[in-house]
Design a protein around this motif. Sequence first.
Motif, mmCIF file in Angstrom:
data_model
loop_
_atom_site.group_PDB
_atom_site.id
_atom_site.type_symbol
_atom_site.label_atom_id
_atom_site.label_comp_id
_atom_site.label_asym_id
_atom_site.label_seq_id
_atom_site.Cartn_x
_atom_site.Cartn_y
_atom_site.Cartn_z
ATOM 1 N N HIS A 187 43.182 44.058 79.974
ATOM 2 C CA HIS A 187 42.391 43.907 78.750
ATOM 3 C C HIS A 187 43.190 43.194 77.670
ATOM 4 C CE1 HIS A 187 44.692 47.383 77.244
ATOM 5 N NE2 HIS A 187 44.294 47.021 76.049
ATOM 6 N N TYR A 188 44.507 43.391 77.673
ATOM 7 C CA TYR A 188 45.362 42.750 76.673
ATOM 8 C C TYR A 188 45.306 41.233 76.831
ATOM 9 C CZ TYR A 188 49.436 42.103 73.641
ATOM 10 O OH TYR A 188 50.273 41.724 72.613
ATOM 11 N N ILE A 190 42.914 39.559 78.346
ATOM 12 C CA ILE A 190 41.542 39.133 78.039
ATOM 13 C C ILE A 190 41.348 39.003 76.530
ATOM 14 C CG2 ILE A 190 39.108 39.791 78.187
ATOM 15 C CD1 ILE A 190 39.843 41.279 80.807
ATOM 16 N N CYS A 191 41.830 39.980 75.775
ATOM 17 C CA CYS A 191 41.697 39.946 74.317
ATOM 18 C C CYS A 191 42.400 38.724 73.728
ATOM 19 C CB CYS A 191 42.279 41.215 73.709
ATOM 20 S SG CYS A 191 41.220 42.668 73.854
ATOM 21 N N GLU A 192 43.547 38.375 74.269
ATOM 22 C CA GLU A 192 44.270 37.193 73.780
ATOM 23 C C GLU A 192 43.470 35.923 74.049
ATOM 24 O OE1 GLU A 192 48.136 37.538 75.653
ATOM 25 O OE2 GLU A 192 49.035 38.110 73.728
ATOM 26 N N LYS A 193 42.937 35.780 75.256
ATOM 27 C CA LYS A 193 42.207 34.571 75.639
ATOM 28 C C LYS A 193 40.874 34.440 74.888
ATOM 29 C CE LYS A 193 44.093 33.770 80.280
ATOM 30 N NZ LYS A 193 44.487 32.349 80.022
ATOM 31 N N LEU A 194 40.223 35.578 74.612
ATOM 32 C CA LEU A 194 38.924 35.553 73.943
ATOM 33 C C LEU A 194 39.035 35.767 72.444
ATOM 34 C CD1 LEU A 194 36.682 37.526 76.487
ATOM 35 C CD2 LEU A 194 37.186 35.080 76.385
ATOM 36 N N ASP A 195 40.274 35.924 71.948
ATOM 37 C CA ASP A 195 40.546 36.105 70.520
ATOM 38 C C ASP A 195 39.813 37.330 69.962
ATOM 39 O OD1 ASP A 195 41.809 35.486 68.138
ATOM 40 O OD2 ASP A 195 40.199 34.159 67.449
ATOM 41 N N LEU A 196 39.989 38.466 70.630
ATOM 42 C CA LEU A 196 39.325 39.718 70.231
ATOM 43 C C LEU A 196 40.269 40.705 69.542
ATOM 44 C CD1 LEU A 196 37.303 40.421 73.524
ATOM 45 C CD2 LEU A 196 36.609 39.061 71.547
ATOM 46 N N PHE A 197 41.557 40.429 69.612
ATOM 47 C CA PHE A 197 42.525 41.469 69.261
ATOM 48 C C PHE A 197 43.807 40.805 68.799
ATOM 49 C CE2 PHE A 197 46.386 43.420 70.969
ATOM 50 C CZ PHE A 197 46.335 44.729 70.539
ATOM 51 N N GLU A 198 44.458 41.438 67.827
ATOM 52 C CA GLU A 198 45.766 40.957 67.396
ATOM 53 C C GLU A 198 46.611 42.149 66.963
ATOM 54 O OE1 GLU A 198 47.459 38.111 63.870
ATOM 55 O OE2 GLU A 198 45.682 37.420 64.986
ATOM 56 N N PRO A 199 47.827 42.282 67.487
ATOM 57 C CA PRO A 199 48.684 43.397 67.073
ATOM 58 C C PRO A 199 48.973 43.341 65.572
ATOM 59 C CG PRO A 199 49.544 42.322 69.039
ATOM 60 C CD PRO A 199 48.458 41.438 68.514
ATOM 61 N N LEU A 335 45.209 48.351 73.667
ATOM 62 C CA LEU A 335 44.315 49.304 73.013
ATOM 63 C C LEU A 335 44.331 50.697 73.637
ATOM 64 C CD1 LEU A 335 41.139 47.025 72.620
ATOM 65 C CD2 LEU A 335 42.816 47.580 70.851
ATOM 66 N N TYR A 336 45.058 50.875 74.732
ATOM 67 C CA TYR A 336 44.912 52.131 75.461
ATOM 68 C C TYR A 336 45.413 53.332 74.650
ATOM 69 C CZ TYR A 336 44.655 55.531 79.193
ATOM 70 O OH TYR A 336 44.324 56.640 79.938
ATOM 71 N N ARG A 337 46.544 53.199 74.009
ATOM 72 C CA ARG A 337 47.103 54.338 73.258
ATOM 73 C C ARG A 337 47.545 53.830 71.895
ATOM 74 N NH1 ARG A 337 48.147 58.971 75.630
ATOM 75 N NH2 ARG A 337 48.425 58.047 77.698
ATOM 76 N N VAL A 338 46.721 54.085 70.887
ATOM 77 C CA VAL A 338 46.955 53.523 69.558
ATOM 78 C C VAL A 338 46.964 54.630 68.508
ATOM 79 C CG1 VAL A 338 46.034 51.229 70.077
ATOM 80 C CG2 VAL A 338 44.465 53.056 69.371
ATOM 81 N N HIS A 339 47.442 54.270 67.331
ATOM 82 C CA HIS A 339 47.552 55.255 66.248
ATOM 83 C C HIS A 339 46.240 55.468 65.498
ATOM 84 C CE1 HIS A 339 51.785 55.768 66.778
ATOM 85 N NE2 HIS A 339 52.104 54.559 66.404
ATOM 86 N N GLN A 340 45.356 54.470 65.520
ATOM 87 C CA GLN A 340 44.092 54.564 64.783
ATOM 88 C C GLN A 340 42.969 53.992 65.641
ATOM 89 O OE1 GLN A 340 44.046 52.744 60.846
ATOM 90 N NE2 GLN A 340 41.870 52.293 61.032
#
Length: 489
Positions: A187-188, A190-199, A335-340
């Motif tokens: 998923h990490y 995939i998120c990078e390639k589809l621009d869904l997520f950024e640390p 996204l598997y184990r996050v603080h929020q």
Amino acid sequence: MTSNNNTARTFHTNNVAASQQQEHKAKNLPYNYNFEKMIEKQDEMKENIKLRELNIDLDQVLKNYEQYIQIDQEYEQVQYLRKEIAEYLAGKRTSEQVPIEIKNLIKEDLENKKADSWKVIGKEFKTKIQNLEKIKNEVYQELCEKTVKLPNFTEEGVMKFSKENSNQPNLVKYVGEKKETIPKLSHYEICEKLDLFEPANECSGSKFFFLKNEGVLLEVALQNFAISKLLKRGFKIIMPPELMKQSIVEGCGFQPRGEHSQIYRIENSNQEPTTTKNGETCNDSLCLIGTSEIGLAALHCNEFMPNFKGPLKYAGLSHCFRTEAGAAGSKDRGLYRVHQFTKVEMFVYCEPEQSEALLDEIVSIQEEIFSELGFHFQILDMPCNDLGNPAFRKIDMEAFIPSRLGYGEVSSASNCTDYQSRKLNIRYRSNNTTVYPHTLNGTAMAVPRAIITILENNQFYDENGKLGVKIPKPLVPFMLSGQDVIMEK
């Protein structure tokens, strides 16, 4: 006991006066804990503590309880005698009505209410009450510190299976078909390639993230999909405060202190004392909630519900905050184990005889939600060492996540019996008896875990070699963009 004044007078207060001669029951026991049940079933609880792998000396807890009962009994008796003296000196008691303990102290001066010995006795009783009050408070605090760590009892079948199977989960069943996808990106990736997520490492630290573009739309769709299911099932939607007093967090069975706590405590947050429903002043530190369960359990804290007839069903929507102390590893990347994260939670108050069936109902709702999303998942009856302190029984659902080469938890459901309602002082009357309602909780949607499962199990390449993710069909009406696929730009 001997007083500390010059008369060295001896108080024989261990023999309770005639009007007090019944089994002593202390008032204001820590967290309304049912110590009578604990004493009756102490062997079962010791086995429970062992199977849960907790470091608790139950014998010491019960010893502290007996010590508190003894000191409370003596304190109440001295208070009673002091009141009787005041009543006699005010003319509200005859000499025949004076308790024998007082007659033994005053002796020949009983009829002479102006004798100096009455003043001496009054001072002695005042000093004794002050000393006992100090000891009582110290013993009470020690008992509180031990009681808050005690777990709930565990359902008999779970205890038996855990003991016979070395604390392994009991597999109830598999649901749905496992999908084979091409490609097999995490998923990490995939998120990078589809621009869904950024640390958000630079501004917030590790395990925080920015959700972007269709990632946000997917999050909102998952929330609304779950909420729509719960509204149809009679749940009332609640958005609770995301900061709660430490006493509330503890009352729900979570530990906000300690090296391995999953709870964030806010420093310098106890500056404004507040008054609770039962009139007590409280200036607890505030904590960020780790689950909507805490807010929904707090909704009726310190409340007597005169017309209660269960079940009361609530659906909570909130952000959740967890320290994830000790959690690390490549499988937890992204996204598997996050603080929020965002979560939709089911929470139910019910009559004790309803809770078993309601746990089944919560589990059936979870199964419906994840089945409609097309997940392949397993349902597990969790063993003793995986139960949180409040849980009497807990059912987990774990979805297949390809990048983890196995299953990852997407929801859990717990029957907490009266564990939380006692600690939070929630009660009602039934047949002239005070009853603590049972509480249950269950995840309807832990959004990041659902996003992971959807992304990894629904990925594909189109004819031009571009990466895409299919949106589960039941989720499409909840996508604000109306799209049924997310494509690489």
